[in-house]
Design a protein around this motif. Sequence first.
Motif, PDB file in Angstrom:
ATOM      1  N   SER A   1       0.829  -1.207   0.000  1.00  0.00           N
ATOM      2  CA  SER A   1       0.000   0.000   0.000  1.00  0.00           C
ATOM      3  C   SER A   1       0.860   1.252   0.000  1.00  0.00           C
ATOM      4  N   PRO A   2       0.265   2.395  -0.315  1.00  0.00           N
ATOM      5  CA  PRO A   2       0.966   3.662  -0.066  1.00  0.00           C
ATOM      6  C   PRO A   2       1.301   3.804   1.417  1.00  0.00           C
ATOM      7  N   ALA A   3       2.271   4.636   1.731  1.00  0.00           N
ATOM      8  CA  ALA A   3       2.629   4.899   3.126  1.00  0.00           C
ATOM      9  C   ALA A   3       1.573   5.789   3.760  1.00  0.00           C
ATOM     10  N   LEU A   4       1.034   5.355   4.879  1.00  0.00           N
ATOM     11  CA  LEU A   4       0.015   6.111   5.607  1.00  0.00           C
ATOM     12  C   LEU A   4       0.674   6.800   6.805  1.00  0.00           C
ATOM     13  N   PRO A   5       0.424   8.085   7.015  1.00  0.00           N
ATOM     14  CA  PRO A   5       1.127   8.813   8.074  1.00  0.00           C
ATOM     15  C   PRO A   5       0.696   8.386   9.477  1.00  0.00           C
ATOM     16  N   LEU A   6       1.691   8.288  10.369  1.00  0.00           N
ATOM     17  CA  LEU A   6       1.436   7.960  11.771  1.00  0.00           C
ATOM     18  C   LEU A   6       1.582   9.169  12.690  1.00  0.00           C
ATOM     19  N   GLY A   7       2.298  10.191  12.254  1.00  0.00           N
ATOM     20  CA  GLY A   7       2.389  11.428  13.025  1.00  0.00           C
ATOM     21  C   GLY A   7       2.949  11.277  14.417  1.00  0.00           C
ATOM     22  N   GLY A   8       3.861  10.323  14.601  1.00  0.00           N
ATOM     23  CA  GLY A   8       4.474  10.144  15.910  1.00  0.00           C
ATOM     24  C   GLY A   8       3.766   9.157  16.819  1.00  0.00           C
TER      25      GLY A   8
ATOM     26  N   ALA B   1       9.124   3.008  18.860  1.00  0.00           N
ATOM     27  CA  ALA B   1       9.491   4.422  18.783  1.00  0.00           C
ATOM     28  C   ALA B   1       8.384   5.176  18.067  1.00  0.00           C
ATOM     29  N   PRO B   2       8.327   6.498  18.218  1.00  0.00           N
ATOM     30  CA  PRO B   2       7.295   7.270  17.511  1.00  0.00           C
ATOM     31  C   PRO B   2       7.331   6.989  16.006  1.00  0.00           C
ATOM     32  N   GLY B   3       6.159   6.643  15.460  1.00  0.00           N
ATOM     33  CA  GLY B   3       6.098   6.220  14.066  1.00  0.00           C
ATOM     34  C   GLY B   3       5.891   7.371  13.102  1.00  0.00           C
ATOM     35  N   GLU B   4       6.478   7.224  11.930  1.00  0.00           N
ATOM     36  CA  GLU B   4       6.305   8.208  10.860  1.00  0.00           C
ATOM     37  C   GLU B   4       5.269   7.753   9.843  1.00  0.00           C
TER      38      GLU B   4
ATOM     39  N   THR C   1      -3.655 -12.756   3.108  1.00  0.00           N
ATOM     40  CA  THR C   1      -2.943 -12.496   4.354  1.00  0.00           C
ATOM     41  C   THR C   1      -2.434 -11.066   4.316  1.00  0.00           C
ATOM     42  N   LEU C   2      -2.557 -10.356   5.426  1.00  0.00           N
ATOM     43  CA  LEU C   2      -2.059  -8.987   5.522  1.00  0.00           C
ATOM     44  C   LEU C   2      -0.827  -8.948   6.413  1.00  0.00           C
ATOM     45  N   GLU C   3       0.159  -8.193   5.964  1.00  0.00           N
ATOM     46  CA  GLU C   3       1.347  -7.911   6.752  1.00  0.00           C
ATOM     47  C   GLU C   3       1.462  -6.405   6.937  1.00  0.00           C
ATOM     48  N   VAL C   4       2.232  -5.998   7.929  1.00  0.00           N
ATOM     49  CA  VAL C   4       2.351  -4.588   8.252  1.00  0.00           C
ATOM     50  C   VAL C   4       3.806  -4.271   8.569  1.00  0.00           C
ATOM     51  N   ARG C   5       4.220  -3.067   8.205  1.00  0.00           N
ATOM     52  CA  ARG C   5       5.521  -2.556   8.634  1.00  0.00           C
ATOM     53  C   ARG C   5       5.369  -1.072   8.911  1.00  0.00           C
ATOM     54  N   THR C   6       6.273  -0.532   9.710  1.00  0.00           N
ATOM     55  CA  THR C   6       6.214   0.879  10.063  1.00  0.00           C
ATOM     56  C   THR C   6       7.601   1.511   9.893  1.00  0.00           C
ATOM     57  N   ARG C   7       7.580   2.831   9.747  1.00  0.00           N
ATOM     58  CA  ARG C   7       8.835   3.573   9.614  1.00  0.00           C
ATOM     59  C   ARG C   7       8.999   4.504  10.797  1.00  0.00           C
TER      60      ARG C   7
END
Length: 312
Positions: free
Chosen positions: A18-25, A88-91, A42-48
């Motif tokens: 998917s496109p990157a969705l903002p987490l705003g910290g 950590a706070p997510g982007e 099946t869905l997988e997830v990753r964060t920045r």
Amino acid sequence: MAPFVYLSPVAWSEEGISPALPLGGARSTVPTWNAAAGASFTLEVRTRAAGTWTPWAELARWSPRERSSLNGSAPGIAVDTDTVSLDAPGEALQLRVRDGEPAAVHAIALAPARERAYEPSRQTGEDSIDLIVPELTQYAREGERGWCSPTALAMVLAYYARRYDRADWQLDVPTVAAGVYDARYGGTGNWAFNVAFAGSLGLTAFAAYLDDLEQARRFLRQAMPLVISYSWSEGELEGAPLPRSDGHLAVLRGVAAHGDPVLNDPAHPAIRASYPRAQLERRWIEGSGGLCYVVVPHELAAGAVTLAGGVA
């Protein structure tokens, strides 16, 4: 803090990302999805965080025969049933579809959790609202006491079934409970699965965090009932049907002129119940962060996303 985000359609990459969705910290978030009836994936997830993506962690398996949260984890990220937590706070966050067709997932949403102290809201205006939402009990099957979430969802489905003459949305509680059942979790309270089941019936559905009852009242003024998640200990919620609850869901159907919320509480003997405004609002905001299910026909989706404070 990032706003609620809703995407439909989803611009999946060739790799099903998917496109990157903002987490705003945010350090916690609830991703939800709507997919075509009969879809399997099946869905997988990753964060920045700090400019670096985590490895992929398994989120959920969704199919007509197998529905299970996967509680995946990787350095910097962990899934607990329906909630993604970060070290950590997510982007930003991305989802990836495996073992299925990404195009079958036609909507995704992201509700970043909000860290804030509870402040009582004040009702603006004295107009009362009370939507005519069908009343159902969570004790629909003898011996079953944990069906508050599917019962609340079934009430909202029945509400729109009557308004839009959709018999396929008029489902009994055991049918909805079977449709949202999470095999790994062993229950029917997975927020994302309740939303996904409603989506599979041809509605727009997502989870969102709201600020307070005044924001929720804006949905009611547009004839959109909400399913809210709250908890309480003994003595914290006057008139509650149980001494305590670590997590309960009910339909917010109205607000009285003096401000007290009106609910269809599936655990209450009368179903329709009213609780003191400040008590219920506090138990909702402090208990779940103000989480709710928003379930609406597609033609109301744009308005619902706007009311949730989101971007599309």
